[in-house]
Design a protein around this motif. Sequence first.
Motif, PDB file in Angstrom:
ATOM      1  N   VAL A   1       6.637  19.409  10.610  1.00 61.36           N
ATOM      2  CA  VAL A   1       8.178  18.384  10.154  1.00 61.36           C
ATOM      3  C   VAL A   1       8.442  19.089  11.564  1.00 61.36           C
ATOM      4  O   VAL A   1       9.759  18.106  12.757  1.00 61.36           O
ATOM      5  CB  VAL A   1       8.366  18.704   8.725  1.00 61.36           C
ATOM      6  CG1 VAL A   1      10.202  18.037   9.491  1.00 61.36           C
ATOM      7  CG2 VAL A   1       7.624  17.334   8.675  1.00 61.36           C
ATOM      8  N   LEU A   2       8.795  20.343  12.087  1.00 59.33           N
ATOM      9  CA  LEU A   2       9.947  21.327  13.177  1.00 59.33           C
ATOM     10  C   LEU A   2       9.528  20.755  14.105  1.00 59.33           C
ATOM     11  O   LEU A   2      10.244  20.702  14.890  1.00 59.33           O
ATOM     12  CB  LEU A   2       9.420  23.074  12.409  1.00 59.33           C
ATOM     13  CG  LEU A   2      11.075  22.610  10.656  1.00 59.33           C
ATOM     14  CD1 LEU A   2      10.378  24.830  10.239  1.00 59.33           C
ATOM     15  CD2 LEU A   2      12.000  22.499  11.161  1.00 59.33           C
ATOM     16  N   LEU A   3       7.911  20.773  14.234  1.00 57.24           N
ATOM     17  CA  LEU A   3       7.017  20.275  16.108  1.00 57.24           C
ATOM     18  C   LEU A   3       7.709  19.302  15.916  1.00 57.24           C
ATOM     19  O   LEU A   3       7.804  19.289  16.546  1.00 57.24           O
ATOM     20  CB  LEU A   3       5.572  21.585  15.250  1.00 57.24           C
ATOM     21  CG  LEU A   3       5.619  22.093  15.899  1.00 57.24           C
ATOM     22  CD1 LEU A   3       3.939  22.706  15.622  1.00 57.24           C
ATOM     23  CD2 LEU A   3       6.074  22.991  16.700  1.00 57.24           C
ATOM     24  N   ALA A   4       7.152  18.411  15.324  1.00 53.67           N
ATOM     25  CA  ALA A   4       7.711  17.042  15.866  1.00 53.67           C
ATOM     26  C   ALA A   4       9.197  16.661  15.959  1.00 53.67           C
ATOM     27  O   ALA A   4      10.019  15.814  16.929  1.00 53.67           O
ATOM     28  CB  ALA A   4       7.410  15.875  14.584  1.00 53.67           C
ATOM     29  N   MET A   5      10.378  17.264  14.321  1.00 56.19           N
ATOM     30  CA  MET A   5      11.151  17.218  15.328  1.00 56.19           C
ATOM     31  C   MET A   5      11.791  17.671  16.589  1.00 56.19           C
ATOM     32  O   MET A   5      12.859  17.147  17.449  1.00 56.19           O
ATOM     33  CB  MET A   5      12.265  17.927  14.309  1.00 56.19           C
ATOM     34  CG  MET A   5      12.030  17.182  12.878  1.00 56.19           C
ATOM     35  SD  MET A   5      13.233  18.022  11.133  1.00 56.19           S
ATOM     36  CE  MET A   5      14.257  18.279  12.297  1.00 56.19           C
TER      37      MET A   5
END
Length: 163
Positions: free
Chosen positions: A99-103
């Motif tokens: 999730v953090l990488l996609a964000m």
Amino acid sequence: MTVPEAVTPRRVWTWLGTPGSVRVITAGMVVYALLIGALVFGYARVSGCLAQYADASARSTAARATAAGEDRAVDEADRRVNDRDRAASARADDALDRVLLAMARRDEAATQAAFRDLLKVRAEVAQVRAESAAARLANNETRARNDDARKQNPVPPPPSQSC
């Protein structure tokens, strides 16, 4: 003062034939029989006590060995529960990382997909933790039963104290 007569073999043989010698020999035999009887009685009492100790020790050892085996099985079950918890937490961490990488890439579609995956993984983690808590509770109850079995089967005092 008179000098006692010398003891000769003939005098001894003559004395052995008298009623007094028979009484002395019979009294000696009775004392000997009483001593042997007392020794046999004492030996039987000690043997019985040692047999009772051996039985009590065997029961205690068997109960304690069973409890120890169950404790080892419970410890292994706890290790499996802990491994499963760690694996679930690692999956949740990986999903959060996605999730953090996609964000960070500012990819909204990937963020939403990763977030949906994170929610799914978090629900699985919650289920795993609930199952783990129930398993730990059951393991603790088994440990408590094993401790009770140990208390009910104490090690008997040594024969030097009880016999």
